[in-house]
Design a protein around this motif. Structure first.
Motif, PDB file in Angstrom:
ATOM      1  N   TYR A 131      -4.611   6.841   3.532  1.00 19.56           N
ATOM      2  CA  TYR A 131      -3.924   8.085   3.169  1.00 19.56           C
ATOM      3  C   TYR A 131      -3.871   8.319   1.661  1.00 19.56           C
ATOM      4  N   HIS A 132      -4.492   7.422   0.896  1.00 22.66           N
ATOM      5  CA  HIS A 132      -4.692   7.663  -0.534  1.00 22.66           C
ATOM      6  C   HIS A 132      -6.071   8.287  -0.808  1.00 22.66           C
ATOM      7  N   ASP A 133      -6.905   8.395   0.217  1.00 26.02           N
ATOM      8  CA  ASP A 133      -8.268   8.909   0.056  1.00 26.02           C
ATOM      9  C   ASP A 133      -8.247  10.436  -0.062  1.00 26.02           C
ATOM     10  N   GLY A 134      -8.991  10.959  -1.039  1.00 30.14           N
ATOM     11  CA  GLY A 134      -8.990  12.394  -1.293  1.00 30.14           C
ATOM     12  C   GLY A 134      -9.512  13.227  -0.138  1.00 30.14           C
ATOM     13  N   ASN A 135     -10.565  12.765   0.528  1.00 30.91           N
ATOM     14  CA  ASN A 135     -11.102  13.523   1.660  1.00 30.91           C
ATOM     15  C   ASN A 135     -10.129  13.537   2.832  1.00 30.91           C
ATOM     16  N   PRO A 184      -8.419   8.511  11.530  1.00 27.80           N
ATOM     17  CA  PRO A 184      -8.196   7.496  10.500  1.00 27.80           C
ATOM     18  C   PRO A 184      -6.715   7.322  10.156  1.00 27.80           C
ATOM     19  N   GLY A 185      -6.377   6.123   9.642  1.00 29.44           N
ATOM     20  CA  GLY A 185      -5.011   5.927   9.177  1.00 29.44           C
ATOM     21  C   GLY A 185      -4.388   4.600   9.542  1.00 29.44           C
ATOM     22  N   HIS A 186      -5.215   3.546   9.708  1.00 30.45           N
ATOM     23  CA  HIS A 186      -4.646   2.226  10.008  1.00 30.45           C
ATOM     24  C   HIS A 186      -3.804   1.763   8.831  1.00 30.45           C
ATOM     25  N   GLU A 187      -2.653   1.183   9.137  1.00 31.59           N
ATOM     26  CA  GLU A 187      -1.634   0.954   8.118  1.00 31.59           C
ATOM     27  C   GLU A 187      -1.984  -0.108   7.080  1.00 31.59           C
ATOM     28  N   THR A 188      -2.887  -1.038   7.372  1.00 36.38           N
ATOM     29  CA  THR A 188      -3.203  -2.083   6.396  1.00 36.38           C
ATOM     30  C   THR A 188      -4.331  -1.691   5.445  1.00 36.38           C
ATOM     31  N   TYR A 189      -4.785  -0.442   5.512  1.00 38.74           N
ATOM     32  CA  TYR A 189      -5.841   0.060   4.628  1.00 38.74           C
ATOM     33  C   TYR A 189      -5.341   1.309   3.898  1.00 38.74           C
ATOM     34  N   PRO A 190      -5.884   1.601   2.717  1.00 42.85           N
ATOM     35  CA  PRO A 190      -5.343   2.693   1.888  1.00 42.85           C
ATOM     36  C   PRO A 190      -5.857   4.082   2.294  1.00 42.85           C
ATOM     37  N   LEU A 194       0.821  -1.217   0.000  1.00 40.42           N
ATOM     38  CA  LEU A 194       0.000   0.000   0.000  1.00 40.42           C
ATOM     39  C   LEU A 194       0.852   1.264   0.000  1.00 40.42           C
ATOM     40  N   TYR A 195       1.972   1.203   0.718  1.00 38.68           N
ATOM     41  CA  TYR A 195       2.829   2.381   0.899  1.00 38.68           C
ATOM     42  C   TYR A 195       4.284   1.998   0.616  1.00 38.68           C
ATOM     43  N   PRO A 196       4.623   1.763  -0.650  1.00 30.73           N
ATOM     44  CA  PRO A 196       5.970   1.267  -0.971  1.00 30.73           C
ATOM     45  C   PRO A 196       7.091   2.217  -0.577  1.00 30.73           C
ATOM     46  N   GLU A 197       6.816   3.494  -0.529  1.00 32.49           N
ATOM     47  CA  GLU A 197       7.823   4.470  -0.101  1.00 32.49           C
ATOM     48  C   GLU A 197       7.677   4.841   1.369  1.00 32.49           C
ATOM     49  N   GLY A 198       6.712   4.225   2.040  1.00 31.66           N
ATOM     50  CA  GLY A 198       6.442   4.530   3.429  1.00 31.66           C
ATOM     51  C   GLY A 198       5.222   5.418   3.578  1.00 31.66           C
ATOM     52  N   ALA A 235       5.989   9.101   3.444  1.00 27.26           N
ATOM     53  CA  ALA A 235       6.226   9.648   2.104  1.00 27.26           C
ATOM     54  C   ALA A 235       4.912   9.915   1.378  1.00 27.26           C
ATOM     55  N   THR A 236       3.928   9.024   1.551  1.00 21.12           N
ATOM     56  CA  THR A 236       2.611   9.224   0.931  1.00 21.12           C
ATOM     57  C   THR A 236       1.942  10.473   1.488  1.00 21.12           C
ATOM     58  N   ILE A 237       2.009  10.656   2.791  1.00 20.45           N
ATOM     59  CA  ILE A 237       1.411  11.837   3.414  1.00 20.45           C
ATOM     60  C   ILE A 237       2.116  13.103   2.947  1.00 20.45           C
ATOM     61  N   ALA A 238       3.446  13.072   2.918  1.00 24.17           N
ATOM     62  CA  ALA A 238       4.202  14.246   2.476  1.00 24.17           C
ATOM     63  C   ALA A 238       3.893  14.589   1.027  1.00 24.17           C
ATOM     64  N   ALA A 239       3.764  13.575   0.179  1.00 21.87           N
ATOM     65  CA  ALA A 239       3.459  13.832  -1.228  1.00 21.87           C
ATOM     66  C   ALA A 239       2.112  14.519  -1.387  1.00 21.87           C
ATOM     67  N   ALA A 240       1.113  14.084  -0.603  1.00 16.66           N
ATOM     68  CA  ALA A 240      -0.208  14.718  -0.667  1.00 16.66           C
ATOM     69  C   ALA A 240      -0.136  16.170  -0.209  1.00 16.66           C
TER      70      ALA A 240
END
Length: 261
Positions: free
Chosen positions: A204-208, A196-202, A23-27, A30-35
């Motif tokens: 931090y990819h959610d737009g809201n 929200p933000g459990h690690e086994t679910y996507p 789900l988070y190959p860069e961590g 990194a996903t949060i920072a990119a958003a």
């Protein structure tokens, strides 16, 4: 000048769990920072547990307007020195956004002064997140409610001090509810907890969810100069009083002596 953000990630599950790594190959950090970097006026970098001083040196925190914190499996591995440094940076005026299982992190528990405990269940159930403060800056541009199809349940009672404002509450399929977006002021700094933000679910990819993070960063930024020493408690001598006074009675302290702590 853009709002300078540091996204701190524990970076443990991403290295050990295949689901999280996919789900988070860069961590997750990194996903949060990119958003955040997609938003106008924000500039986000990352730091992790594994770096010297966990990437949060005094110099780094002095250059951080808002710190995001995600931790779960390794709260106890965070140095007490670094946790105290983060606490004092918030007192001085740095914003702090605590995410999901960061409710048990050392900095958050220090700032709250309470157990920060809750009930929980990991069943991938639907979470419906309701706005409770439409006009709050963190709620800007969001619908009255939005849903995450899979999330970990956190339920009340939540062992936190009464929030200054609750921006979101959550309902879960199992029937529990939770104060999932809460605001406080600590010293000169603003603190926001977002559930929200459990690690086994996507999540931090959610737009809201990303919109909440962007709004929270903007809300938490205090543009005023930092308080130089939030722990200062100076002794004001008699001859420096604003109005003329005379020394009366005995004292514990000599002139210029620091007080007890």
């Amino acid at each position: 000048m853009p709002t300078r953000i540091t996204v701190w990630g524990e970076n443990v599950h991403e290295q050990k769990n295949a689901v999280v790594a996919k789900l988070y190959p860069e961590g997750m950090h990194a996903t949060i920072a990119a958003a955040l970097n997609e938003a106008e006026g924000l500039s986000a970098t990352t730091a992790t547990l594994q770096e010297p001083e966990h990437g949060l040196t005094a110099e780094r925190l002095a250059e951080t307007d808002v710190l995001f914190w995600w931790g779960h499996a390794a709260h106890g591995e965070v140095s007490d020195t670094v946790a105290e440094r983060v606490q004092e940076a918030v007192w001085s005026g740095m914003g702090l956004i605590v995410l999901h299982s960061g409710h048990f992190s050392k900095p958050f528990k220090r700032l709250m002064g309470t157990p920060c405990n809750l009930t929980w269940r990991e069943a991938g159930e639907r979470e419906r997140i309701w706005l409770t403060a439409r006009n709050h800056p963190i709620a800007a541009g969001l619908p009255d409610h939005f849903e995450l199809e899979n999330e970990e349940m956190y339920g009340e009672p939540f062992g936190i001090p009464e929030p200054e404002q609750t921006v979101f509450v959550s309902w879960f399929q199992g029937g529990e509810v939770f104060r999932s977006g809460a605001c406080w002021t600590r010293g000169a700094g603003r603190v926001f907890y977002f559930r929200p933000g459990h690690e086994t679910y996507p999540t931090y990819h959610d737009g809201n969810v990303q919109k909440v993070l962007v709004n929270a960063a903007r809300w938490a930024h205090n543009p005023a100069p930092r308080v130089a020493d939030p722990n200062a408690a100076p002794n004001v001598p008699v001859d420096k009083a604003l109005e003329p006074i005379e020394q009366r009675g005995e004292t514990l302290h000599e002139a210029g002596e620091e007080g007890f702590r």
